[in-house]
Design an enzyme around this catalytic site. Structure first.
Site, PDB file in Angstrom:
ATOM      1  N   ARG A 148      66.296  63.065  59.862  1.00 50.36           N
ATOM      2  CA  ARG A 148      65.386  63.661  58.892  1.00 50.36           C
ATOM      3  C   ARG A 148      64.059  62.927  58.915  1.00 50.36           C
ATOM      4  NH1 ARG A 148      66.364  62.749  52.598  1.00 50.36           N
ATOM      5  NH2 ARG A 148      65.333  60.816  53.139  1.00 50.36           N
TER       6      ARG A 148
ATOM      7  N   GLU B  26      67.748  49.109  71.261  1.00 54.63           N
ATOM      8  CA  GLU B  26      66.761  49.996  70.612  1.00 54.63           C
ATOM      9  C   GLU B  26      65.374  49.329  70.570  1.00 54.63           C
ATOM     10  OE1 GLU B  26      67.810  52.280  67.136  1.00 54.63           O
ATOM     11  OE2 GLU B  26      65.997  51.581  66.142  1.00 54.63           O
TER      12      GLU B  26
ATOM     13  N   VAL C  33      70.706  56.913  47.634  1.00 61.36           N
ATOM     14  CA  VAL C  33      71.743  56.995  46.596  1.00 61.36           C
ATOM     15  C   VAL C  33      72.325  55.627  46.239  1.00 61.36           C
ATOM     16  CG1 VAL C  33      72.336  59.402  47.091  1.00 61.36           C
ATOM     17  CG2 VAL C  33      73.602  57.575  48.268  1.00 61.36           C
TER      18      VAL C  33
ATOM     19  N   HIS D 172      73.441  56.397  52.137  1.00 57.22           N
ATOM     20  CA  HIS D 172      71.992  56.441  52.364  1.00 57.22           C
ATOM     21  C   HIS D 172      71.274  55.688  51.238  1.00 57.22           C
ATOM     22  CE1 HIS D 172      67.914  58.072  52.588  1.00 57.22           C
ATOM     23  NE2 HIS D 172      68.173  58.230  53.868  1.00 57.22           N
TER      24      HIS D 172
ATOM     25  N   TYR E 168      75.597  55.994  57.551  1.00 54.85           N
ATOM     26  CA  TYR E 168      75.235  54.911  56.617  1.00 54.85           C
ATOM     27  C   TYR E 168      76.491  54.290  56.015  1.00 54.85           C
ATOM     28  CZ  TYR E 168      70.674  57.019  57.184  1.00 54.85           C
ATOM     29  OH  TYR E 168      69.517  57.507  57.742  1.00 54.85           O
TER      30      TYR E 168
HETATM   31  P1  FAD Z   1      69.830  63.219  56.751  1.00 60.00           P
HETATM   32  O1  FAD Z   1      71.034  63.108  57.600  1.00 60.00           O
HETATM   33  O2  FAD Z   1      69.182  64.523  56.689  1.00 60.00           O
HETATM   34  O3  FAD Z   1      70.229  62.848  55.294  1.00 60.00           O
HETATM   35  C1  FAD Z   1      69.800  61.782  54.534  1.00 60.00           C
HETATM   36  C2  FAD Z   1      70.633  61.743  53.279  1.00 60.00           C
HETATM   37  O4  FAD Z   1      70.189  62.793  52.442  1.00 60.00           O
HETATM   38  C3  FAD Z   1      72.118  62.025  53.524  1.00 60.00           C
HETATM   39  O5  FAD Z   1      72.799  60.894  53.877  1.00 60.00           O
HETATM   40  C4  FAD Z   1      72.510  62.696  52.250  1.00 60.00           C
HETATM   41  O6  FAD Z   1      72.798  61.737  51.267  1.00 60.00           O
HETATM   42  C5  FAD Z   1      71.285  63.429  51.837  1.00 60.00           C
HETATM   43  N1  FAD Z   1      71.320  64.844  52.236  1.00 60.00           N
HETATM   44  C6  FAD Z   1      70.412  65.449  53.022  1.00 60.00           C
HETATM   45  N2  FAD Z   1      70.715  66.756  53.125  1.00 60.00           N
HETATM   46  C7  FAD Z   1      71.810  66.956  52.425  1.00 60.00           C
HETATM   47  C8  FAD Z   1      72.601  68.090  52.149  1.00 60.00           C
HETATM   48  N3  FAD Z   1      72.298  69.291  52.664  1.00 60.00           N
HETATM   49  N4  FAD Z   1      73.686  67.927  51.381  1.00 60.00           N
HETATM   50  C9  FAD Z   1      74.020  66.743  50.872  1.00 60.00           C
HETATM   51  N5  FAD Z   1      73.294  65.626  51.099  1.00 60.00           N
HETATM   52  C10 FAD Z   1      72.216  65.739  51.854  1.00 60.00           C
HETATM   53  N6  FAD Z   1      63.116  57.032  60.805  1.00 60.00           N
HETATM   54  C11 FAD Z   1      62.029  57.350  61.541  1.00 60.00           C
HETATM   55  O7  FAD Z   1      61.001  57.758  60.982  1.00 60.00           O
HETATM   56  N7  FAD Z   1      62.038  57.248  62.909  1.00 60.00           N
HETATM   57  C12 FAD Z   1      63.136  56.821  63.580  1.00 60.00           C
HETATM   58  O8  FAD Z   1      63.123  56.754  64.798  1.00 60.00           O
HETATM   59  C13 FAD Z   1      64.302  56.456  62.831  1.00 60.00           C
HETATM   60  N8  FAD Z   1      65.430  56.045  63.441  1.00 60.00           N
HETATM   61  C14 FAD Z   1      66.557  55.773  62.697  1.00 60.00           C
HETATM   62  C15 FAD Z   1      67.738  55.400  63.355  1.00 60.00           C
HETATM   63  C16 FAD Z   1      68.892  55.128  62.630  1.00 60.00           C
HETATM   64  C17 FAD Z   1      70.159  54.751  63.356  1.00 60.00           C
HETATM   65  C18 FAD Z   1      68.865  55.216  61.214  1.00 60.00           C
HETATM   66  C19 FAD Z   1      70.097  54.899  60.409  1.00 60.00           C
HETATM   67  C20 FAD Z   1      67.720  55.573  60.562  1.00 60.00           C
HETATM   68  C21 FAD Z   1      66.546  55.872  61.283  1.00 60.00           C
HETATM   69  N9  FAD Z   1      65.358  56.269  60.662  1.00 60.00           N
HETATM   70  C22 FAD Z   1      64.249  56.587  61.413  1.00 60.00           C
HETATM   71  C23 FAD Z   1      65.296  56.339  59.198  1.00 60.00           C
HETATM   72  C24 FAD Z   1      65.758  57.726  58.722  1.00 60.00           C
HETATM   73  O9  FAD Z   1      64.816  58.687  59.132  1.00 60.00           O
HETATM   74  C25 FAD Z   1      65.866  57.673  57.210  1.00 60.00           C
HETATM   75  O10 FAD Z   1      66.967  56.903  56.859  1.00 60.00           O
HETATM   76  C26 FAD Z   1      65.903  59.008  56.504  1.00 60.00           C
HETATM   77  O11 FAD Z   1      65.766  58.745  55.099  1.00 60.00           O
HETATM   78  C27 FAD Z   1      67.182  59.769  56.644  1.00 60.00           C
HETATM   79  O12 FAD Z   1      67.361  60.274  57.877  1.00 60.00           O
HETATM   80  P2  FAD Z   1      68.774  60.979  58.252  1.00 60.00           P
HETATM   81  O13 FAD Z   1      68.623  61.576  59.582  1.00 60.00           O
HETATM   82  O14 FAD Z   1      69.867  60.054  58.017  1.00 60.00           O
HETATM   83  O15 FAD Z   1      68.757  62.126  57.143  1.00 60.00           O
END
Ligand code: FAD
Length: 335
Positions: free
Chosen positions: A107, A19, A153, A150, A146
């Site tokens: 997200r 990455e 929490v 996440h 995670y």
């Molecule tokens: P989501 O999957 O939407 O959810 C985050 C958390 O919110 C969930 O785990 C859950 O606890 C809660 N949640 C959300 N919606 C719901 C629902 N409907 N019901 C219940 N719970 C819910 N950030 C960047 O800006 N750019 C990047 O390129 C980037 N790459 C990343 C790569 C990896 C492998 C990881 C682990 C993280 C990366 N991030 C990046 C950071 C990431 O954007 C953040 O961790 C962000 O806070 C959460 O993204 P997510 O896609 O996991 O969110």
């Protein structure tokens, strides 16, 4: 080709991936492409580039160069924070027309906070649903998982998520997979038992897709403390004990980081997991040293010519559009 198909192609084969993130300067981008080119000579299954919401064009441009000049299967991260849906579609259309087939749907957080704009998506689940509804099966979709829950929490006082929050996080992860994600890539961790428990817990609730561990080698002490603080990662006591006496010696910290990541990867491979994802932080030495230790690459010094470099009289400057790059592709990645 979809990353998931590459991973499943030969389930016995160990594969790895790298990455990278978009550098802030043009020179930085140039250096990164050179480094990637050297690293890709070691045959990663894929490489990914993170999404920076504040400079989307840069991520799109680098992703295109990775796929069409460096010639590596590329997965672009895409976040929905602060992004109107038409910008998301612009990004997806651009990478589709540039031949990329892989997206890590996230997200995102903008300036460390998620910004839900009117009419935009609220979470990665919305983005996965949108990609499948609009682009069918064209894209392979990866989502973040995670192992410690996440960070939102994870409680400040004890560094743990409550069992309820952890379970609700897992249930939400399953919804992302059910909506069309075919691969999970994990947040960094330093305790392999936490990762194994997470994989087991995912299987218990019916998540069957591959779960790829994200390994971040410790390159320097300050960076390690900052990242683990941001992600609220649990640090095993023996890691703290090993780092404390050497924390001011950068070389010793890096050597320990290589040793620790090698140990972690060996445990993961012994557990039957065949894909390793290395968060390189745009650095080459530690990632390659770990792969050398694991016997997955033969010679960390391999270098190959830079096919993406154009002759000086070609007349193209940095900053050209991704379409231009595609139309003037100096290499043929498929040969
Ligand atoms: P989501 O999957 O939407 O959810 C985050 C958390 O919110 C969930 O785990 C859950 O606890 C809660 N949640 C959300 N919606 C719901 C629902 N409907 N019901 C219940 N719970 C819910 N950030 C960047 O800006 N750019 C990047 O390129 C980037 N790459 C990343 C790569 C990896 C492998 C990881 C682990 C993280 C990366 N991030 C990046 C950071 C990431 O954007 C953040 O961790 C962000 O806070 C959460 O993204 P997510 O896609 O996991 O969110």
């Amino acid at each position: 080709m979809k990353v998931i198909d590459k991973i499943l192609e030969d389930e016995k084969k160990v594969v790895f991936s790298f990455e990278f993130f978009p550098p802030r300067t043009e020179d930085g981008v140039e250096n990164l492409l050179e480094r990637m080119d050297r690293m890709v000579a070691h045959n990663p299954a894929f490489c990914d580039i993170t999404w920076r919401a504040s400079n989307a064009d840069l991520t799109l441009d680098i992703a295109n160069k990775m796929q069409n000049m460096i010639c590596v299967e590329t997965m672009m991260h895409l976040t929905c924070t602060n992004m109107p849906v038409d910008m998301i579609d612009h990004a997806l259309q651009t990478i589709k027309s540039n031949g990329l087939q892989n997206v890590l749907a996230l997200r995102g957080d903008y300036d460390s906070k998620f910004v839900h704009i009117q009419g935009g998506f609220a979470c990665a689940l919305d983005l996965v649903t949108h990609i499948r509804a609009t682009y069918g099966d064209y894209f392979g979709i990866t989502v973040a998982g995670y192992p410690e829950a996440h960070p939102d929490v994870i409680e400040e006082d004890n560094g743990l998520a409550t069992p309820e929050s952890y379970q609700s996080d897992l249930a939400y992860l399953k919804r992302k997979v059910d909506a069309g994600a075919d691969l999970i890539l994990t947040q960094l961790f330093y305790d392999t038992d936490i990762f194994f428990k997470f994989v087991n817990d995912c299987r218990q609730i019916g998540i069957t897709c591959p779960i790829v561990p994200g390994i971040m080698p410790i390159n320097n002490y300050k960076g390690f403390i900052r990242m683990t603080g941001l992600c609220k990662t649990r640090i095993p006591a023996q890691v703290t004990a090993a780092l404390e006496p050497i924390k001011d010696n950068e070389e010793a910290v890096r050597a320990y980081g290589i040793h620790l990541a090698t140990e972690m990867c060996n445990k993961i491979l012994a557990h039957g997991i065949r894909t390793l994802h290395l968060y390189t932080m745009n650095m080459e030495k530690s990632a390659l040293a770990i792969l050398m230790n694991l016997g997955l690459i033969e010679d960390a010094k391999i270098s190959r010519p830079l096919p993406w470099r154009r002759p000086a009289n070609n007349g193209k400057e940095d900053g050209e559009s991704s379409q231009q790059i595609k139309g003037d592709n100096p290499t043929n990645c498929s040969t």
